[in-house]
Design a protein around this motif. Structure first.
Motif, PDB file in Angstrom:
ATOM      1  N   ILE A 194     105.393  88.398  41.523  1.00 18.53           N
ATOM      2  CA  ILE A 194     106.493  89.068  41.237  1.00 18.53           C
ATOM      3  C   ILE A 194     107.788  88.236  41.294  1.00 18.53           C
ATOM      4  CG2 ILE A 194     107.778  91.066  42.418  1.00 18.53           C
ATOM      5  CD1 ILE A 194     105.142  92.162  40.931  1.00 18.53           C
ATOM      6  N   LYS A 195     107.690  87.523  42.333  1.00 15.55           N
ATOM      7  CA  LYS A 195     108.875  86.623  42.599  1.00 15.55           C
ATOM      8  C   LYS A 195     109.202  85.931  41.503  1.00 15.55           C
ATOM      9  CE  LYS A 195     109.143  86.702  47.692  1.00 15.55           C
ATOM     10  NZ  LYS A 195     110.494  87.176  47.621  1.00 15.55           N
ATOM     11  N   LYS A 203     104.125  96.039  49.150  1.00 16.77           N
ATOM     12  CA  LYS A 203     104.123  94.656  49.208  1.00 16.77           C
ATOM     13  C   LYS A 203     105.110  94.399  47.864  1.00 16.77           C
ATOM     14  CE  LYS A 203     100.370  92.032  49.626  1.00 16.77           C
ATOM     15  NZ  LYS A 203      99.008  91.418  49.339  1.00 16.77           N
ATOM     16  N   TYR A 204     104.794  94.988  46.842  1.00 16.27           N
ATOM     17  CA  TYR A 204     105.480  94.654  45.748  1.00 16.27           C
ATOM     18  C   TYR A 204     107.198  94.892  45.669  1.00 16.27           C
ATOM     19  CZ  TYR A 204     100.905  94.531  43.502  1.00 16.27           C
ATOM     20  OH  TYR A 204      99.493  94.393  43.268  1.00 16.27           O
ATOM     21  N   VAL A 205     107.438  95.928  46.326  1.00 13.67           N
ATOM     22  CA  VAL A 205     108.854  96.444  46.576  1.00 13.67           C
ATOM     23  C   VAL A 205     109.332  95.350  47.425  1.00 13.67           C
ATOM     24  CG1 VAL A 205     110.386  97.974  47.543  1.00 13.67           C
ATOM     25  CG2 VAL A 205     108.632  98.782  46.031  1.00 13.67           C
ATOM     26  N   ASN A 206     108.626  94.938  48.269  1.00 16.14           N
ATOM     27  CA  ASN A 206     109.190  93.912  49.467  1.00 16.14           C
ATOM     28  C   ASN A 206     109.454  92.539  48.887  1.00 16.14           C
ATOM     29  OD1 ASN A 206     109.424  95.813  51.656  1.00 16.14           O
ATOM     30  ND2 ASN A 206     107.292  95.235  52.444  1.00 16.14           N
ATOM     31  N   ALA A 207     108.656  92.320  47.735  1.00 18.66           N
ATOM     32  CA  ALA A 207     108.814  91.028  46.992  1.00 18.66           C
ATOM     33  C   ALA A 207     110.352  90.945  46.192  1.00 18.66           C
ATOM     34  CB  ALA A 207     107.611  90.761  46.044  1.00 18.66           C
ATOM     35  N   ALA A 208     110.595  92.097  45.911  1.00 18.63           N
ATOM     36  CA  ALA A 208     111.984  92.267  45.319  1.00 18.63           C
ATOM     37  C   ALA A 208     112.908  92.202  46.231  1.00 18.63           C
ATOM     38  CB  ALA A 208     111.987  93.423  44.474  1.00 18.63           C
ATOM     39  N   MET A 242     107.384  96.055  35.541  1.00 14.46           N
ATOM     40  CA  MET A 242     106.566  97.475  35.747  1.00 14.46           C
ATOM     41  C   MET A 242     105.228  96.747  36.418  1.00 14.46           C
ATOM     42  SD  MET A 242     108.451  99.781  34.470  1.00 14.46           S
ATOM     43  CE  MET A 242     107.426 101.115  34.164  1.00 14.46           C
ATOM     44  N   VAL A 243     104.976  97.267  37.613  1.00 16.31           N
ATOM     45  CA  VAL A 243     103.627  96.653  38.469  1.00 16.31           C
ATOM     46  C   VAL A 243     102.668  97.901  38.298  1.00 16.31           C
ATOM     47  CG1 VAL A 243     105.264  95.449  40.051  1.00 16.31           C
ATOM     48  CG2 VAL A 243     104.662  97.919  40.606  1.00 16.31           C
ATOM     49  N   THR A 244     101.546  97.575  38.564  1.00 12.48           N
ATOM     50  CA  THR A 244     100.426  98.562  38.673  1.00 12.48           C
ATOM     51  C   THR A 244     100.059  98.491  40.176  1.00 12.48           C
ATOM     52  OG1 THR A 244      99.532  98.169  36.459  1.00 12.48           O
ATOM     53  CG2 THR A 244      98.182  99.183  38.073  1.00 12.48           C
ATOM     54  N   ALA A 245     100.138  99.687  40.761  1.00 13.65           N
ATOM     55  CA  ALA A 245      99.922  99.794  42.276  1.00 13.65           C
ATOM     56  C   ALA A 245      98.811 100.721  42.480  1.00 13.65           C
ATOM     57  CB  ALA A 245     101.054  99.849  43.156  1.00 13.65           C
ATOM     58  N   THR A 246      97.937 100.613  43.051  1.00 13.49           N
ATOM     59  CA  THR A 246      96.388 101.397  43.485  1.00 13.49           C
ATOM     60  C   THR A 246      96.722 101.905  44.916  1.00 13.49           C
ATOM     61  OG1 THR A 246      95.136  99.502  43.719  1.00 13.49           O
ATOM     62  CG2 THR A 246      95.338 100.301  41.573  1.00 13.49           C
ATOM     63  N   SER A 247      97.570 101.391  45.590  1.00 11.39           N
ATOM     64  CA  SER A 247      97.597 101.808  46.984  1.00 11.39           C
ATOM     65  C   SER A 247      99.043 101.807  47.552  1.00 11.39           C
ATOM     66  CB  SER A 247      96.628 101.079  48.014  1.00 11.39           C
ATOM     67  OG  SER A 247      97.112  99.961  48.125  1.00 11.39           O
ATOM     68  N   ILE A 248      99.355 102.653  48.646  1.00 11.41           N
ATOM     69  CA  ILE A 248     100.606 102.620  49.188  1.00 11.41           C
ATOM     70  C   ILE A 248     100.830 101.173  49.767  1.00 11.41           C
ATOM     71  CG2 ILE A 248     102.016 103.229  51.186  1.00 11.41           C
ATOM     72  CD1 ILE A 248     100.639 106.070  50.979  1.00 11.41           C
TER      73      ILE A 248
END
Length: 243
Positions: free
Chosen positions: A188-189, A211-216, A200-206
């Motif tokens: 992501i970074k 994690k992906y949001v925190n990477a941004a 655009m990410v694919t997230a299958t769990s909260i």
């Protein structure tokens, strides 16, 4: 709230197990109006979904879409590029034709034509939406090369996936570890280090989503890391010599 959607496939229509594309003016206009009716609001960004270059160059279709903008159905127009066969030409055509945004694959293992499209997009103030940041789970801890027939990732070349997994584990994972992060975060970074609009990410769990949001977080990769990853990409994509 912003609403992004795509148009170009006839929903529910299959021929020989494949979804059917339809970019006729009548179909596109009616599909947009129906989407507007169901949503009860204007579409923020409408993207043509995997159009061939002839459709991107279709001035009659573009005029019809611009009319839908004038009528208040749509706010912005873009092109979602794919499948990954003629992406550079299609992306440059979309920019030349005046579409406001392009969506394309971009990740550590698939850096081109993304880097070229980013440069051209920035020159023309085009929105840059990237997808598949984790290279179909290769850049994660959930690596796999076999996908079910109903999973679009099954269209990936299995030889490419197997080689990508091996390369990632031996050459890219150590870089993530040295930076104190996992593969998902590095992926992501990497993408967000470039001047793109969003990924655009694919997230299958909260937990994945968090994690992906925190990477941004704005704390992305320095130029030395980017240069290293660019060199590794060149190594990964270098033609294998036939002996």
């Amino acid at each position: 709230m912003n609403v992004f959607t795509k148009v170009g496939y006839e929903v529910g229509k299959l021929v020989n197990g494949r979804h059917v594309q339809n970019f006729s003016v009548n179909y596109i206009v009616n599909a947009v109006r129906e989407s507007f009716r169901r949503l009860g609001r204007r579409i923020t960004l409408l993207q043509l979904h995997n159009p061939p270059i002839s459709v991107i160059r279709d001035r009659e279709l573009h005029r019809a879409l611009l009319k839908l903008v004038d009528e208040g159905y749509i706010e912005h127009l873009g092109v979602a590029l794919g499948p990954e066969t003629n992406v550079l030409s299609e992306g440059l055509a979309a920019i030349d034709e005046g579409y406001e945004a392009i969506m394309f694959v971009f990740n550590i293992l698939e850096q081109e034509p993304g880097r070229t499209l980013i440069r051209r997009g920035m020159e023309n103030a085009v929105g840059l939406i990237t997808r598949v940041p984790h290279a179909s789970n290769v850049l994660t801890d959930r690596q796999e090369v076999n996908f079910g027939s109903r999973d679009h990732r099954s269209l990936r070349d299995r030889d490419w996936l197997a080689r990508a997994v091996g390369f990632t584990n031996t050459r890219i994972r150590p870089i993530a570890k040295s930076l104190g992060m996992d593969l998902e975060t590095l992926a992501i970074k990497y993408v967000l280090t470039y001047p793109i609009s969003t990924v655009m990410v694919t997230a299958t769990s909260i937990d994945e989503l968090v994690k992906y949001v925190n990477a941004a977080d704005g704390n992305y990769l320095n130029s030395d890391v980017i240069k290293t990853l660019e060199k590794l990409y060149a190594e990964f994509t270098e033609p294998i010599a036939v002996k």
